[in-house]
Design a protein around this motif. Sequence first.
Motif, PDB file in Angstrom:
ATOM      1  N   ARG A  39       0.817  -1.219   0.120  1.00 20.39           N
ATOM      2  CA  ARG A  39      -0.043  -0.017  -0.010  1.00 20.39           C
ATOM      3  C   ARG A  39       0.848   1.398  -0.099  1.00 20.39           C
ATOM      4  NH1 ARG A  39      -5.624  -0.375   0.821  1.00 20.39           N
ATOM      5  NH2 ARG A  39      -5.505   1.802   1.154  1.00 20.39           N
ATOM      6  N   ALA A  40       0.364   2.183  -0.596  1.00 23.39           N
ATOM      7  CA  ALA A  40       1.199   3.409  -0.681  1.00 23.39           C
ATOM      8  C   ALA A  40       0.727   4.324   0.421  1.00 23.39           C
ATOM      9  CB  ALA A  40       0.919   4.115  -2.072  1.00 23.39           C
ATOM     10  N   GLU A  55      -3.779   9.661   7.297  1.00 24.51           N
ATOM     11  CA  GLU A  55      -2.413   9.713   6.774  1.00 24.51           C
ATOM     12  C   GLU A  55      -2.268  10.517   5.454  1.00 24.51           C
ATOM     13  OE1 GLU A  55       0.916   6.952   4.523  1.00 24.51           O
ATOM     14  OE2 GLU A  55      -0.589   5.951   5.554  1.00 24.51           O
ATOM     15  N   LEU A  56      -3.277  10.521   4.761  1.00 20.97           N
ATOM     16  CA  LEU A  56      -3.227  11.239   3.470  1.00 20.97           C
ATOM     17  C   LEU A  56      -3.584  12.613   3.829  1.00 20.97           C
ATOM     18  CD1 LEU A  56      -5.429   9.129   0.965  1.00 20.97           C
ATOM     19  CD2 LEU A  56      -2.743   9.234   1.161  1.00 20.97           C
ATOM     20  N   TYR A  57      -4.510  13.117   4.856  1.00 24.75           N
ATOM     21  CA  TYR A  57      -4.591  14.148   5.290  1.00 24.75           C
ATOM     22  C   TYR A  57      -3.387  14.837   5.698  1.00 24.75           C
ATOM     23  CZ  TYR A  57      -9.442  14.295   4.478  1.00 24.75           C
ATOM     24  OH  TYR A  57     -11.044  14.245   3.893  1.00 24.75           O
ATOM     25  N   VAL A  58      -2.537  14.141   6.677  1.00 23.99           N
ATOM     26  CA  VAL A  58      -1.461  14.587   7.230  1.00 23.99           C
ATOM     27  C   VAL A  58      -0.636  15.077   5.978  1.00 23.99           C
ATOM     28  CG1 VAL A  58       0.602  13.771   8.460  1.00 23.99           C
ATOM     29  CG2 VAL A  58      -1.819  13.309   9.482  1.00 23.99           C
ATOM     30  N   PHE A 105       0.722  14.344  -4.276  1.00 23.01           N
ATOM     31  CA  PHE A 105       0.283  12.876  -4.074  1.00 23.01           C
ATOM     32  C   PHE A 105      -0.923  12.817  -3.031  1.00 23.01           C
ATOM     33  CE2 PHE A 105       1.161   9.804  -0.720  1.00 23.01           C
ATOM     34  CZ  PHE A 105       0.703   8.581  -1.344  1.00 23.01           C
ATOM     35  N   GLY A 106      -0.768  13.593  -1.994  1.00 21.30           N
ATOM     36  CA  GLY A 106      -1.932  13.613  -1.002  1.00 21.30           C
ATOM     37  C   GLY A 106      -3.344  13.749  -1.548  1.00 21.30           C
ATOM     38  N   VAL A 107      -3.403  14.728  -2.391  1.00 21.46           N
ATOM     39  CA  VAL A 107      -4.534  15.349  -3.137  1.00 21.46           C
ATOM     40  C   VAL A 107      -4.840  14.084  -4.080  1.00 21.46           C
ATOM     41  CG1 VAL A 107      -5.638  17.071  -4.387  1.00 21.46           C
ATOM     42  CG2 VAL A 107      -4.243  17.670  -2.450  1.00 21.46           C
ATOM     43  N   VAL A 108      -4.149  13.684  -4.882  1.00 19.98           N
ATOM     44  CA  VAL A 108      -4.194  12.770  -5.727  1.00 19.98           C
ATOM     45  C   VAL A 108      -5.055  11.485  -5.202  1.00 19.98           C
ATOM     46  CG1 VAL A 108      -3.388  11.110  -7.578  1.00 19.98           C
ATOM     47  CG2 VAL A 108      -2.986  13.496  -7.780  1.00 19.98           C
ATOM     48  N   ALA A 109      -4.293  11.092  -4.091  1.00 18.34           N
ATOM     49  CA  ALA A 109      -4.405   9.769  -3.391  1.00 18.34           C
ATOM     50  C   ALA A 109      -6.043  10.085  -2.760  1.00 18.34           C
ATOM     51  CB  ALA A 109      -3.438   9.339  -2.365  1.00 18.34           C
ATOM     52  N   LEU A 110      -6.196  11.285  -2.172  1.00 19.29           N
ATOM     53  CA  LEU A 110      -7.533  11.429  -1.525  1.00 19.29           C
ATOM     54  C   LEU A 110      -8.712  11.333  -2.552  1.00 19.29           C
ATOM     55  CD1 LEU A 110      -6.939  14.137   0.822  1.00 19.29           C
ATOM     56  CD2 LEU A 110      -7.699  11.979   1.452  1.00 19.29           C
ATOM     57  N   TYR A 117     -13.926   9.984  -9.727  1.00 20.49           N
ATOM     58  CA  TYR A 117     -13.411  10.545 -10.746  1.00 20.49           C
ATOM     59  C   TYR A 117     -11.977  10.505 -11.242  1.00 20.49           C
ATOM     60  CZ  TYR A 117     -17.263  13.531  -9.886  1.00 20.49           C
ATOM     61  OH  TYR A 117     -18.612  14.082  -9.459  1.00 20.49           O
ATOM     62  N   LEU A 118     -10.930   9.829 -10.169  1.00 16.59           N
ATOM     63  CA  LEU A 118      -9.838   9.331 -10.576  1.00 16.59           C
ATOM     64  C   LEU A 118      -9.382   8.199  -9.943  1.00 16.59           C
ATOM     65  CD1 LEU A 118      -7.403  10.810 -11.653  1.00 16.59           C
ATOM     66  CD2 LEU A 118      -6.538  11.492  -9.518  1.00 16.59           C
ATOM     67  N   PRO A 119      -9.996   7.136 -10.509  1.00 17.90           N
ATOM     68  CA  PRO A 119      -9.729   5.773  -9.792  1.00 17.90           C
ATOM     69  C   PRO A 119      -8.448   5.168 -10.233  1.00 17.90           C
ATOM     70  CG  PRO A 119     -11.111   5.497 -11.706  1.00 17.90           C
ATOM     71  CD  PRO A 119     -10.835   7.150 -11.262  1.00 17.90           C
ATOM     72  N   LEU A 120      -7.364   5.085  -9.282  1.00 22.23           N
ATOM     73  CA  LEU A 120      -6.017   4.681  -9.625  1.00 22.23           C
ATOM     74  C   LEU A 120      -5.720   3.433  -8.798  1.00 22.23           C
ATOM     75  CD1 LEU A 120      -3.926   8.296  -9.516  1.00 22.23           C
ATOM     76  CD2 LEU A 120      -4.702   6.519 -11.598  1.00 22.23           C
ATOM     77  N   PRO A 121      -4.987   2.318  -9.305  1.00 20.74           N
ATOM     78  CA  PRO A 121      -4.571   1.299  -8.758  1.00 20.74           C
ATOM     79  C   PRO A 121      -3.495   1.760  -7.621  1.00 20.74           C
ATOM     80  CG  PRO A 121      -3.661   1.190 -10.905  1.00 20.74           C
ATOM     81  CD  PRO A 121      -4.449   2.362 -10.676  1.00 20.74           C
ATOM     82  N   GLU A 122      -3.237   0.887  -6.757  1.00 22.80           N
ATOM     83  CA  GLU A 122      -2.286   1.220  -5.571  1.00 22.80           C
ATOM     84  C   GLU A 122      -1.048   1.357  -6.371  1.00 22.80           C
ATOM     85  OE1 GLU A 122      -2.097   2.069  -1.740  1.00 22.80           O
ATOM     86  OE2 GLU A 122      -3.934   1.423  -2.718  1.00 22.80           O
ATOM     87  N   GLY A 123      -0.717   0.512  -7.224  1.00 15.09           N
ATOM     88  CA  GLY A 123       0.784   0.568  -7.847  1.00 15.09           C
ATOM     89  C   GLY A 123       0.969   1.802  -8.491  1.00 15.09           C
ATOM     90  N   ALA A 124       0.033   2.560  -8.985  1.00 16.35           N
ATOM     91  CA  ALA A 124       0.029   3.941  -9.379  1.00 16.35           C
ATOM     92  C   ALA A 124       0.407   4.828  -8.385  1.00 16.35           C
ATOM     93  CB  ALA A 124      -1.231   4.402 -10.505  1.00 16.35           C
ATOM     94  N   LEU A 125      -0.185   4.970  -7.350  1.00 15.51           N
ATOM     95  CA  LEU A 125      -0.079   5.758  -6.297  1.00 15.51           C
ATOM     96  C   LEU A 125       1.450   5.526  -5.745  1.00 15.51           C
ATOM     97  CD1 LEU A 125      -3.356   5.334  -4.444  1.00 15.51           C
ATOM     98  CD2 LEU A 125      -2.826   7.170  -5.768  1.00 15.51           C
ATOM     99  N   CYS A 126       1.805   4.309  -5.871  1.00 16.76           N
ATOM    100  CA  CYS A 126       3.307   3.950  -5.380  1.00 16.76           C
ATOM    101  C   CYS A 126       4.227   4.507  -6.302  1.00 16.76           C
ATOM    102  CB  CYS A 126       3.557   2.349  -5.404  1.00 16.76           C
ATOM    103  SG  CYS A 126       2.874   1.661  -4.082  1.00 16.76           S
ATOM    104  N   LEU A 127       4.010   4.601  -7.625  1.00 15.68           N
ATOM    105  CA  LEU A 127       4.783   5.670  -8.391  1.00 15.68           C
ATOM    106  C   LEU A 127       4.571   6.995  -8.418  1.00 15.68           C
ATOM    107  CD1 LEU A 127       4.265   3.376 -11.671  1.00 15.68           C
ATOM    108  CD2 LEU A 127       5.950   3.064 -10.125  1.00 15.68           C
TER     109      LEU A 127
END
Length: 278
Positions: A39-40, A55-58, A105-110, A117-127
């Motif tokens: 997990r990213a 975590e993403l908000y932090v 990264f935080g905004v995109v992950a949220l 609107y932005l369904p990304l797989p976990e691997g994309a978030l890692c990248l």
Amino acid sequence: MGSFKGHVVPGSLFLIIGVWHMWSSVVRYVSNPKSFRVRAWNPVPGFDGKFMYMELYVVAIGSFIDLCIELLYSTHLRFFVNGVLNPTHMNNFEHSGMLLMFFIFGVVALLSQKTRYLPLPEGALCLIVASAFCVEYLLFYFHSTAHKGLEGYYHLLLVILIALCIISSVTGALFPTSFPMDLSCGISITLQGLWFYQTAFTLYGPMMPDGCHLKEDMISCQSNDSEVRGELFANLQLFALVFGVFFTVGGSYIFASSRYGHSDLKALQTSENGVNRY
């Protein structure tokens, strides 16, 4: 960041996220090793899901606040002088670019987790987080070549830790079921945060090596021997931090496995030990 507070603030963010990532990785693995996934970011359990995305908000809020400090407060809004970027605050502009990447990264992950609107797989978030670390790496790499002596050596060790963050993030995207890769990412981020703290206390605090001193925002040593002793002291500090983090991970694994350990965990370890014997 050339100050005590300038190192402690980002160090605190990296340390909090890194420790949380390490603990979450261990708990998720011992709870169900067969379904473990890299997990990213790691959700906060309980509380009826109110703090799930903490975590993403932090990451997003913390990096945004630090970005505002670097770009708005430190520059006093004097972005341009005679039609060009203010050369006095080039470091602040560089730091702002690094912080902007972590904010993105935080905004995109949220957006990926909370909206459709932005369904990304976990691997994309890692990248994406690996890209943020790449920007940080380039920033501090050129810092380490610009700074000389003891200060440059501390920056060089920081660059190595950032490189480990990049490698572990990319490898986690390539091997999404690997527990060691996920755990190594948390360890690397934790060490980076601790090294920010160590740099603050050594170069801008009470742990300055003998024969070296801070003068006009520059670290200078009285002799080459003093500088070498300072570098050897830095190596010892890094070793102590690595030893402490690995000791903490080991203790966390023992505690988590005794409290949250799944029945498959012991069977999996037994089968792996049997394979290793052959």
